[in-house]
Design a protein around this motif. Structure first.
Motif, PDB file in Angstrom:
ATOM      1  N   ASN A 201      22.037 -56.646  99.659  1.00 30.45           N
ATOM      2  CA  ASN A 201      20.922 -56.087  98.938  1.00 30.45           C
ATOM      3  C   ASN A 201      21.086 -54.566  98.969  1.00 30.45           C
ATOM      4  O   ASN A 201      20.727 -53.798  99.962  1.00 30.45           O
ATOM      5  CB  ASN A 201      19.698 -56.668  99.823  1.00 30.45           C
ATOM      6  CG  ASN A 201      18.416 -55.949  99.061  1.00 30.45           C
ATOM      7  OD1 ASN A 201      18.252 -55.405  97.914  1.00 30.45           O
ATOM      8  ND2 ASN A 201      17.361 -55.742  99.904  1.00 30.45           N
TER       9      ASN A 201
ATOM     10  N   ARG B 260      21.443 -64.704  90.218  1.00 29.24           N
ATOM     11  CA  ARG B 260      21.636 -64.031  88.921  1.00 29.24           C
ATOM     12  C   ARG B 260      22.499 -64.615  87.907  1.00 29.24           C
ATOM     13  O   ARG B 260      23.723 -64.743  88.426  1.00 29.24           O
ATOM     14  CB  ARG B 260      22.021 -62.516  88.958  1.00 29.24           C
ATOM     15  CG  ARG B 260      22.200 -61.503  87.897  1.00 29.24           C
ATOM     16  CD  ARG B 260      22.538 -60.180  88.116  1.00 29.24           C
ATOM     17  NE  ARG B 260      23.847 -60.009  88.815  1.00 29.24           N
ATOM     18  CZ  ARG B 260      24.386 -59.187  89.592  1.00 29.24           C
ATOM     19  NH1 ARG B 260      23.615 -58.205  89.660  1.00 29.24           N
ATOM     20  NH2 ARG B 260      25.717 -59.224  89.772  1.00 29.24           N
ATOM     21  N   MET B 261      22.176 -65.083  86.691  1.00 30.51           N
ATOM     22  CA  MET B 261      23.140 -65.812  85.975  1.00 30.51           C
ATOM     23  C   MET B 261      23.934 -67.011  86.451  1.00 30.51           C
ATOM     24  O   MET B 261      25.062 -67.528  85.912  1.00 30.51           O
ATOM     25  CB  MET B 261      24.185 -64.691  85.296  1.00 30.51           C
ATOM     26  CG  MET B 261      23.297 -63.664  84.325  1.00 30.51           C
ATOM     27  SD  MET B 261      24.490 -62.361  83.915  1.00 30.51           S
ATOM     28  CE  MET B 261      25.578 -63.368  82.728  1.00 30.51           C
ATOM     29  N   ASP B 262      23.081 -67.771  87.360  1.00 29.36           N
ATOM     30  CA  ASP B 262      23.878 -68.888  88.156  1.00 29.36           C
ATOM     31  C   ASP B 262      25.312 -68.602  88.621  1.00 29.36           C
ATOM     32  O   ASP B 262      25.847 -69.453  89.073  1.00 29.36           O
ATOM     33  CB  ASP B 262      23.725 -69.949  87.313  1.00 29.36           C
ATOM     34  CG  ASP B 262      22.713 -70.582  86.653  1.00 29.36           C
ATOM     35  OD1 ASP B 262      21.849 -70.620  87.551  1.00 29.36           O
ATOM     36  OD2 ASP B 262      22.440 -70.964  85.585  1.00 29.36           O
TER      37      ASP B 262
ATOM     38  N   TYR C 284      24.695 -64.564  93.861  1.00 32.18           N
ATOM     39  CA  TYR C 284      23.845 -64.885  95.103  1.00 32.18           C
ATOM     40  C   TYR C 284      23.510 -63.679  95.707  1.00 32.18           C
ATOM     41  O   TYR C 284      24.189 -63.152  96.542  1.00 32.18           O
ATOM     42  CB  TYR C 284      24.034 -66.155  95.527  1.00 32.18           C
ATOM     43  CG  TYR C 284      24.304 -67.341  94.991  1.00 32.18           C
ATOM     44  CD1 TYR C 284      23.422 -68.215  94.793  1.00 32.18           C
ATOM     45  CD2 TYR C 284      25.500 -67.364  94.176  1.00 32.18           C
ATOM     46  CE1 TYR C 284      23.321 -69.462  94.042  1.00 32.18           C
ATOM     47  CE2 TYR C 284      25.653 -68.832  93.768  1.00 32.18           C
ATOM     48  CZ  TYR C 284      24.744 -69.706  93.213  1.00 32.18           C
ATOM     49  OH  TYR C 284      24.913 -70.826  92.563  1.00 32.18           O
TER      50      TYR C 284
ATOM     51  N   LEU D  95      18.157 -64.258  95.679  1.00 29.90           N
ATOM     52  CA  LEU D  95      17.948 -64.523  94.346  1.00 29.90           C
ATOM     53  C   LEU D  95      19.343 -64.826  93.572  1.00 29.90           C
ATOM     54  O   LEU D  95      20.250 -64.255  93.931  1.00 29.90           O
ATOM     55  CB  LEU D  95      17.331 -63.339  93.676  1.00 29.90           C
ATOM     56  CG  LEU D  95      15.949 -62.733  94.485  1.00 29.90           C
ATOM     57  CD1 LEU D  95      15.458 -61.318  93.959  1.00 29.90           C
ATOM     58  CD2 LEU D  95      14.874 -63.729  94.309  1.00 29.90           C
TER      59      LEU D  95
ATOM     60  N   ASN E 140      18.092 -61.383  99.311  1.00 28.66           N
ATOM     61  CA  ASN E 140      16.734 -60.989  99.194  1.00 28.66           C
ATOM     62  C   ASN E 140      15.620 -61.803 100.434  1.00 28.66           C
ATOM     63  O   ASN E 140      15.663 -63.014 100.117  1.00 28.66           O
ATOM     64  CB  ASN E 140      16.122 -61.028  97.875  1.00 28.66           C
ATOM     65  CG  ASN E 140      14.420 -60.403  97.635  1.00 28.66           C
ATOM     66  OD1 ASN E 140      13.815 -61.094  98.034  1.00 28.66           O
ATOM     67  ND2 ASN E 140      14.655 -59.543  96.735  1.00 28.66           N
TER      68      ASN E 140
END
Length: 282
Positions: free
Chosen positions: A200, A171-173, A176, A169, A179
């Protein structure tokens, strides 16, 4: 971002139904004999200044450890490996390994050095290590890194050309995060996403307590486990060699010295013929 969405369901199905259990559960081989570093080599990179810049271009080198960066000490009534962290470098197995389950314990000491002083304590388990010493930051061989760092234990880092695919997934580009339901993404140096994938969750014990790390490698897949919790599964382990992506499925095992005092013990390995179903059932 490079993706391979169509690959992941097939991989997941294969892992869930194709692997049932590992073999040779009682066939451990000790990689640390509890006495000395027999079976291991040491390698230390160039001396660094406090900002992490090499003071000279000359490494201290192979099996030359004048400051005793790597030594055996007594902790809690047993002999363990102490890595001072004073210089960048590693101990590395003299043999190569493939298709295995590796287990070890580590805990943090109190000391930190240079640019790492007062920051997160850092080390790392580098596996599938190949090629010459010192190609990464003057200290480490090409490899896949099972990150051992305060707060980040279990992360992935591709070392000097190591490459892997993981579902993530975003997050804010910029971050990484692994997931198993995420988008399959390639991590390698020079790409937009870079060569780090964040684990994770968090399973590391507080500083000063022992942690158990398990690494499972079979074929081109590997699994990072911290204190019994899966941090991530890596697919298609490979390496960049002269512009070509080639398999990276076996090699030596390195344990890093990277600016922090850390202790290791219970280092052992056993061959496996498949990945454990309970870890890949995601």
């Amino acid at each position: 971002m490079k993706t391979a969405k169509f690959i992941f369901p097939l991989l997941l199905c294969a892992f869930t139904f194709g692997f049932t259990n590992i073999g040779n559960k009682d066939h451990w081989k000790k990689l640390f004999n509890g006495k000395d570093l027999s079976g291991w080599d040491t390698y230390i990179g160039p001396d660094l200044n406090d900002s992490g810049k090499p003071m000279t271009g000359t490494p201290i080198g192979l099996n030359n450890d004048p400051r005793h960066v790597f030594c055996i000490v007594k902790q809690d009534g047993e002999n363990v490996i102490r890595i001072s962290g004073e210089n960048r470098g590693a101990i590395s197995t003299q043999k190569e390994y493939e298709n295995y389950h590796l287990q070890l314990q580590f805990k943090w000491g109190a000391l930190s050095w240079g640019q790492k002083k007062g920051k997160k304590k850092d080390s790392g388990l580098l596996y599938h290590s190949v090629g010459p010493y010192g190609v990464d930051y003057g200290a480490w061989m090409r490899s896949q890194e099972f990150q051992i760092e305060e707060g980040n234990c279990g992360d992935y880092w591709g070392v000097a050309g190591g490459i892997a695919d993981m579902p993530v997934l975003i997050r804010m580009d910029t971050a990484y995060i692994y997931n198993h339901r995420g988008t399959m993404t390639t991590f390698k140096e020079g790409s937009k996403q870079g060569r780090r994938c964040i684990k994770n969750g968090d399973a590391e014990n507080p500083s000063g307590q022992w942690n158990t790390v398990d690494l499972y490698c079979h074929g081109d897949t590997s699994i990072h486990v911290v204190n019994g919790k899966v941090m991530m599964i890596l697919y298609h382990n490979r390496q960049l060699e002269k512009g070509q992506e080639l398999p990276l499925t076996k090699g030596k095992i390195q344990i890093q010295s990277e600016g922090a005092e850390v202790f290791y013990k219970g280092i052992k390995i056993q061959s496996i013929n498949r990945l454990p179903a309970e870890l890949v059932k995601e």
